[in-house]
Scaffold this active site. Structure first.
Site, PDB file in Angstrom:
ATOM      1  N   CYS A 360       0.819  -1.213   0.000  1.00 23.59           N
ATOM      2  CA  CYS A 360       0.000   0.000   0.000  1.00 23.59           C
ATOM      3  C   CYS A 360       0.850   1.259   0.000  1.00 23.59           C
ATOM      4  O   CYS A 360       0.375   2.344  -0.347  1.00 23.59           O
ATOM      5  CB  CYS A 360      -0.942   0.003   1.195  1.00 23.59           C
ATOM      6  SG  CYS A 360      -0.113   0.030   2.789  1.00 23.59           S
ATOM      7  N   THR A 361       2.123   1.147   0.383  1.00 25.19           N
ATOM      8  CA  THR A 361       3.007   2.316   0.391  1.00 25.19           C
ATOM      9  C   THR A 361       3.946   2.351  -0.802  1.00 25.19           C
ATOM     10  O   THR A 361       4.756   3.250  -0.925  1.00 25.19           O
ATOM     11  CB  THR A 361       3.847   2.352   1.675  1.00 25.19           C
ATOM     12  OG1 THR A 361       4.697   1.205   1.707  1.00 25.19           O
ATOM     13  CG2 THR A 361       2.971   2.366   2.907  1.00 25.19           C
TER      14      THR A 361
END
Length: 391
Positions: A360-361
């Site tokens: 997600c990052t």
């Protein structure tokens, strides 16, 4: 004379005194030029924005450059975009105006602009570095320079220790490593911390909306897109109503204080761009720029940029045998997407099975939990990831 008229006169006197104290200019007005041709909303859109800025500060004189129009502002005549830019440059070089605001202007390679927006999340201002022009033909080198240009601009408008965030785009991790090395060499950089739980100075969309850093570093094309979204998200896209425009062109040795507007910029943005220019004049942007470039030079900026372009830290691994597959439950973040596959191969070369993925990052390398520490050590030594300290 009526009491109301007396109060009006006294109000103007005190306003003039306040402007004099603020600017330190006794009897001299700051002169900002603005060109009239090129707006998608017509000449009078520019004129009205200029008049709006003029009304806000008695210490400011706005000068128009373009066709004759009905206004109380002074006009230097020019009937084409080429002629108005030529006249604008002439006035700047003569010192007749201290800054200029324009559209359709081409900067030399090495010069790019620092936009200024008001974000919807918290209503905070944020500088976007950069939004037009090109700091370098090399993307990552350009972003490193963009960060420096942003710091110059922030300091000029009064933010003495600005926070820096790096937008999570291709090359962000390489830029992070370069800026941290510059910081270690003595050029102080105040890294912002993402509002997301895992923190770090690599910024996500959430950080854009809340203006987490004072300066958001990106490549110019991405920065230009962000300016358009932040400036016109309330109007449907065809009229930029919020913010201060695309900002001043910054570059080492560049001596003209020229700020950029979009063809879609509306009256409020035009007025704010002129006031932005006024702040840059008051803050003596050329002096600040010279000092900051001297400081980064002492911190070995050119050496860092050479290594960044050559990419000598990493060995390009074309053929390497993949180790036996293992269950990969541990993830390692902080790797630039452009280097992701090479990072995986580097671990293979060292006998560690790894897979690439997207968390997600951003990009991640996945390894077994029992080999995670060893893998982190290898990737750190080879320059694929950096420690979180100072970021």
């Amino acid at each position: 004379m009526s009491e109301e008229n007396i109060k009006c006169i006294l109000g103007k006197v005190f306003n003039n005194l306040a402007d004099t104290i603020e600017t330190g200019e006794f009897g001299e007005k700051i002169k900002i030029g603005i060109t009239l041709l090129g707006s998608e909303h017509g000449i009078y859109n520019i004129v009205k924005g200029a008049e709006m800025a003029q009304q806000k500060h008695s210490s400011l004189e706005v000068i128009l450059i373009g066709p004759e129009v009905e206004t109380d502002l002074k006009i230097y005549p020019a009937d084409t975009q080429e002629k108005q830019h030529k006249k604008m440059e002439e006035l700047l070089d003569m010192g007749e105006i201290q800054a200029a605001v324009t559209m359709h202007y081409n900067f030399p390679i090495g010069v790019s602009t620092i936009g200024r927006v008001v974000t919807p999340g918290k209503g905070k201002e944020m500088l976007i570095a950069t939004t037009t022009g090109t700091s370098s033909v090399n993307r990552t080198e350009g972003m490193v320079k963009n960060a420096i240009y942003g710091i110059i601009t922030a300091k000029t408008i009064g933010i003495q220790n600005p926070t820096i965030g790096i937008l999570n785009v291709d090359g962000a991790r390489q830029v992070e490593r370069a800026l941290k090395e510059l910081n270690s060499n003595g050029y102080n950089i105040n890294f912002a911390e993402s509002i997301r739980k895992d923190g770090g100075c690599i910024m996500r969309g959430n950080d854009l909306l809340t203006a987490t850093p004072d300066i958001m570093v990106s490549d110019s094309l991405t920065g230009n897109l962000l300016m358009k979204v932040f400036s016109s998200y309330t109007t449907g896209g065809d009229y930029e109503a919020i913010g201060y425009g695309y900002g001043p062109g910054i570059g080492e040795g560049y001596q003209r204080n020229i700020l950029i507007l979009s063809r879609a910029s509306g009256e409020p943005v035009i007025a704010n761009a002129i006031l932005y220019a006024t702040q840059l004049v008051r803050g003596k942007i050329m002096e600040v720029s010279k000092k900051e470039f001297e400081r980064v030079k002492k911190a070995n900026l050119q050496g860092i940029l050479r290594e960044l372009k050559k990419d000598v830290k990493k060995e390009k691994i074309e053929e390497v045998k993949m180790p036996s597959k293992e269950v990969v439950a541990a993830s390692i973040a902080g790797i630039d997407i452009l280097e992701l596959e090479d990072a995986v191969k580097m671990l293979w070369k060292n006998g560690i099975y790894a897979e690439s993925g997207m968390g997600c990052t951003g990009p991640i390398v996945m390894v077994s939990e029992r080999k995670q520490d060893q893998a982190i050590k290898i990737l750190s030594q080879e320059g694929y990831i950096t420690q979180r300290s100072g970021c």
